[in-house]
Design an enzyme around this catalytic site. Structure first.
Site, PDB file in Angstrom:
ATOM      1  N   TYR A 164      64.255  35.705  66.438  1.00  0.00           N
ATOM      2  CA  TYR A 164      63.966  37.127  66.187  1.00  0.00           C
ATOM      3  C   TYR A 164      64.003  37.931  67.478  1.00  0.00           C
ATOM      4  CZ  TYR A 164      61.250  41.274  64.815  1.00  0.00           C
ATOM      5  OH  TYR A 164      60.820  42.572  64.589  1.00  0.00           O
ATOM      6  N   LYS A 168      66.718  41.030  68.979  1.00  0.00           N
ATOM      7  CA  LYS A 168      66.294  42.391  69.349  1.00  0.00           C
ATOM      8  C   LYS A 168      66.580  42.672  70.833  1.00  0.00           C
ATOM      9  CE  LYS A 168      64.394  43.738  65.370  1.00  0.00           C
ATOM     10  NZ  LYS A 168      64.711  44.971  64.640  1.00  0.00           N
TER      11      LYS A 168
HETATM   12  N1  LIG Z   1      56.214  45.177  61.232  1.00  0.00           N
HETATM   13  C1  LIG Z   1      56.131  44.987  62.533  1.00  0.00           C
HETATM   14  O1  LIG Z   1      55.058  44.649  63.061  1.00  0.00           O
HETATM   15  C2  LIG Z   1      57.334  45.216  63.405  1.00  0.00           C
HETATM   16  C3  LIG Z   1      57.164  45.047  64.785  1.00  0.00           C
HETATM   17  C4  LIG Z   1      58.253  45.272  65.615  1.00  0.00           C
HETATM   18  C5  LIG Z   1      59.459  45.669  65.081  1.00  0.00           C
HETATM   19  N2  LIG Z   1      59.602  45.811  63.729  1.00  0.00           N
HETATM   20  C6  LIG Z   1      60.915  46.237  63.227  1.00  0.00           C
HETATM   21  O2  LIG Z   1      60.768  47.356  62.383  1.00  0.00           O
HETATM   22  C7  LIG Z   1      61.821  47.371  61.413  1.00  0.00           C
HETATM   23  C8  LIG Z   1      61.236  47.572  60.025  1.00  0.00           C
HETATM   24  O3  LIG Z   1      60.495  46.401  59.686  1.00  0.00           O
HETATM   25  P1  LIG Z   1      59.246  46.406  58.700  1.00  0.00           P
HETATM   26  O4  LIG Z   1      58.148  45.790  59.431  1.00  0.00           O
HETATM   27  O5  LIG Z   1      59.076  47.724  58.060  1.00  0.00           O
HETATM   28  O6  LIG Z   1      59.738  45.310  57.643  1.00  0.00           O
HETATM   29  P2  LIG Z   1      59.940  45.345  56.056  1.00  0.00           P
HETATM   30  O7  LIG Z   1      58.816  46.050  55.399  1.00  0.00           O
HETATM   31  O8  LIG Z   1      60.252  43.953  55.678  1.00  0.00           O
HETATM   32  O9  LIG Z   1      61.232  46.267  55.888  1.00  0.00           O
HETATM   33  C9  LIG Z   1      62.496  45.825  56.305  1.00  0.00           C
HETATM   34  C10 LIG Z   1      63.534  46.665  55.603  1.00  0.00           C
HETATM   35  O10 LIG Z   1      64.839  46.198  56.017  1.00  0.00           O
HETATM   36  C11 LIG Z   1      65.600  45.996  54.837  1.00  0.00           C
HETATM   37  N3  LIG Z   1      66.698  45.048  55.012  1.00  0.00           N
HETATM   38  C12 LIG Z   1      66.651  43.712  55.217  1.00  0.00           C
HETATM   39  N4  LIG Z   1      67.898  43.201  55.243  1.00  0.00           N
HETATM   40  C13 LIG Z   1      68.750  44.240  55.057  1.00  0.00           C
HETATM   41  C14 LIG Z   1      70.143  44.375  54.960  1.00  0.00           C
HETATM   42  N5  LIG Z   1      70.963  43.314  55.034  1.00  0.00           N
HETATM   43  N6  LIG Z   1      70.686  45.610  54.780  1.00  0.00           N
HETATM   44  C15 LIG Z   1      69.893  46.692  54.673  1.00  0.00           C
HETATM   45  N7  LIG Z   1      68.545  46.640  54.710  1.00  0.00           N
HETATM   46  C16 LIG Z   1      67.988  45.420  54.897  1.00  0.00           C
HETATM   47  C17 LIG Z   1      64.586  45.521  53.788  1.00  0.00           C
HETATM   48  O11 LIG Z   1      65.138  45.611  52.494  1.00  0.00           O
HETATM   49  P3  LIG Z   1      64.487  44.790  51.248  1.00  0.00           P
HETATM   50  O12 LIG Z   1      63.289  45.563  50.820  1.00  0.00           O
HETATM   51  O13 LIG Z   1      65.588  44.771  50.254  1.00  0.00           O
HETATM   52  O14 LIG Z   1      64.127  43.424  51.763  1.00  0.00           O
HETATM   53  C18 LIG Z   1      63.480  46.512  54.069  1.00  0.00           C
HETATM   54  O15 LIG Z   1      63.753  47.743  53.463  1.00  0.00           O
HETATM   55  C19 LIG Z   1      62.576  46.043  61.591  1.00  0.00           C
HETATM   56  O16 LIG Z   1      63.745  46.273  62.351  1.00  0.00           O
HETATM   57  C20 LIG Z   1      61.590  45.188  62.357  1.00  0.00           C
HETATM   58  O17 LIG Z   1      62.230  44.194  63.123  1.00  0.00           O
HETATM   59  C21 LIG Z   1      58.571  45.593  62.883  1.00  0.00           C
END
Ligand SMILES: NC(=O)c1ccc[n+]([C@@H]2O[C@H](COP(=O)([O-])OP(=O)(O)OC[C@H]3O[C@@H](n4cnc5c(N)ncnc54)[C@H](OP(=O)(O)O)[C@@H]3O)[C@@H](O)[C@H]2O)c1
Length: 241
Positions: A164, A168
Site C-alpha cells: 500500500y 502511494k
Molecule cells: N481512510 C484512511 O485512513 C486513509 C488514510 C490515508 C489515505 N487514504 C486514501 O483516501 C482515499 C479514500 O479512501 P477511503 O478511506 O475513503 O476508503 P473507502 O471508504 O474504502 O473508499 C474507497 C473508494 O474507492 C473506490 N474504488 C476502489 N477501487 C476502485 C476502482 N477500481 N475504480 C474506481 N473506484 C474504486 C471504492 O469503491 P467501492 O465502494 O465500489 O469499493 C470507494 O468508493 C484512498 O485513496 C485511500 O488510500 C485513506
C-alpha cells in the site's frame, strides 16, 4: 438540476463512500461547485448521489472504474459532452488489501491489484482528463496519498504495509510530474493525506472522521491563483517527502 456555466465542474473518483463521499458533500455545499461523484458501480453511485441530492446539493453520479481504460474513456466522453471541460480532478479511489502474511503468487496479485487502482488508475485517469482540464481557466488536481508513503517518515511507521505505502509513494512522484508539467500554465497539482479516518478501507478502525479527512483535499481543490503546487500536505501542514 441546474448547473450554471459559471460552476466549477469537479470529478472525484471513488466518491460513493468514505472520504470521497465526504469531499463531494463539502465541495457541493459551496455554491460554485458541481460535483460528479465517481463510482465504479453504477447503482452505488446513484444511491450515494441521491443522499446528497436529497440535501439539495449539486451532485450527480458518474460511473468510472479506474482500472478499466474503457470505463475511463466513457466517463471522459460523458464529461466532454455534458460540460466541455473539467475544473477539478480528485484522484481519490484507492484500495488497501490484506497484505500481512501473504506470499508467492498471492502477493504478486496483491501488488498488481493495489498498483492497478492506487497508482496506474490515478495516472490513466489523469491522462484521460488532461484535455478537459486544459479547457478550464483554473485547473486543479488532487491526489489522495498518505503520510505512510513518505520516505522521510518511514521510521515513524517501520516495516508497515509495503504494498500500500509504495503504491502511494509512486503516486507522489506522479503528482510531482503533473505539477511540473503544468506549473507555467498556472495549474495547482498537489497530494493530500486525509489522516487516519474510519472508512471501509481500514474496517472503520481509523480515529478521525471522513469529514475531517476531506478538509485538506477540499482546500487544495479550491486553491486560488496564489495557492501552492507540487506539495504534499495534510490538514496540519506540509509532509516531508
Ligand atoms: N481512510 C484512511 O485512513 C486513509 C488514510 C490515508 C489515505 N487514504 C486514501 O483516501 C482515499 C479514500 O479512501 P477511503 O478511506 O475513503 O476508503 P473507502 O471508504 O474504502 O473508499 C474507497 C473508494 O474507492 C473506490 N474504488 C476502489 N477501487 C476502485 C476502482 N477500481 N475504480 C474506481 N473506484 C474504486 C471504492 O469503491 P467501492 O465502494 O465500489 O469499493 C470507494 O468508493 C484512498 O485513496 C485511500 O488510500 C485513506
Amino acid at each position: 438540476m441546474s448547473t450554471s456555466v459559471a460552476s466549477k465542474i469537479v470529478l472525484i473518483t471513488g466518491a460513493n463512500q468514505g472520504i470521497g463521499f465526504a469531499i463531494a458533500k463539502t465541495l457541493s455545499s459551496k455554491p460554485a461547485y458541481h460535483v460528479l461523484m465517481g463510482s465504479r458501480d453504477a447503482q452505488r453511485g446513484i444511491d450515494a448521489a441521491k443522499k446528497l441530492q436529497g440535501q439539495g446539493l449539486h451532485v450527480e453520479p458518474i460511473t468510472i472504474d479506474v482500472t478499466s481504460d474503457e470505463s475511463i474513456a466513457k466517463a471522459t466522453q460523458q464529461v466532454m459532452k455534458q460540460f466541455g471541460r473539467l475544473d477539478v480532478l480528485i484522484n481519490n479511489a484507492g484500495v488497501s488489501l490484506k497484505e500481512d502474511g501473504i506470499s508467492g503468487l498471492e502477493l504478486r496479485n496483491i501488488y498488481q491489484e493495489t498498483f492497478a487502482v492506487n497508482t496506474f488508475g490515478a495516472a490513466l485517469t489523469t491522462e484521460s482528463f488532461i484535455p478537459l482540464l486544459k479547457s478550464s481557466p483554473t485547473p486543479r488536481i488532487v491526489f489522495m496519498s498518505t503520510v505512510v508513503s513518505s520516505l522521510a517518515n518511514e521510521q515513524k511507521f517501520p516495516a508497515f504495509l509495503p504494498v500500500y505505502r509504495s503504491s502511494k509513494s509512486a503516486l507522489n512522484m506522479l503528482m510531482m510530474h503533473y505539477a511540473s508539467m503544468y506549473k507555467d500554465a498556472g495549474w495547482k497539482v498537489n497530494a493530500s493525506c486525509p489522516g487516519y479516518c474510519a472508512t471501509n478501507l481500514n474496517a472503520f478502525a481509523g480515529m478521525d472522521t471522513p469529514d475531517n479527512g476531506a478538509l485538506n483535499a477540499v482546500r487544495l481543490a479550491t486553491l486560488g491563483e496564489d495557492g501552492e503546487t507540487g506539495t504534499f500536505s495534510n490538514k496540519d501542514g506540509v509532509i516531508a517527502w
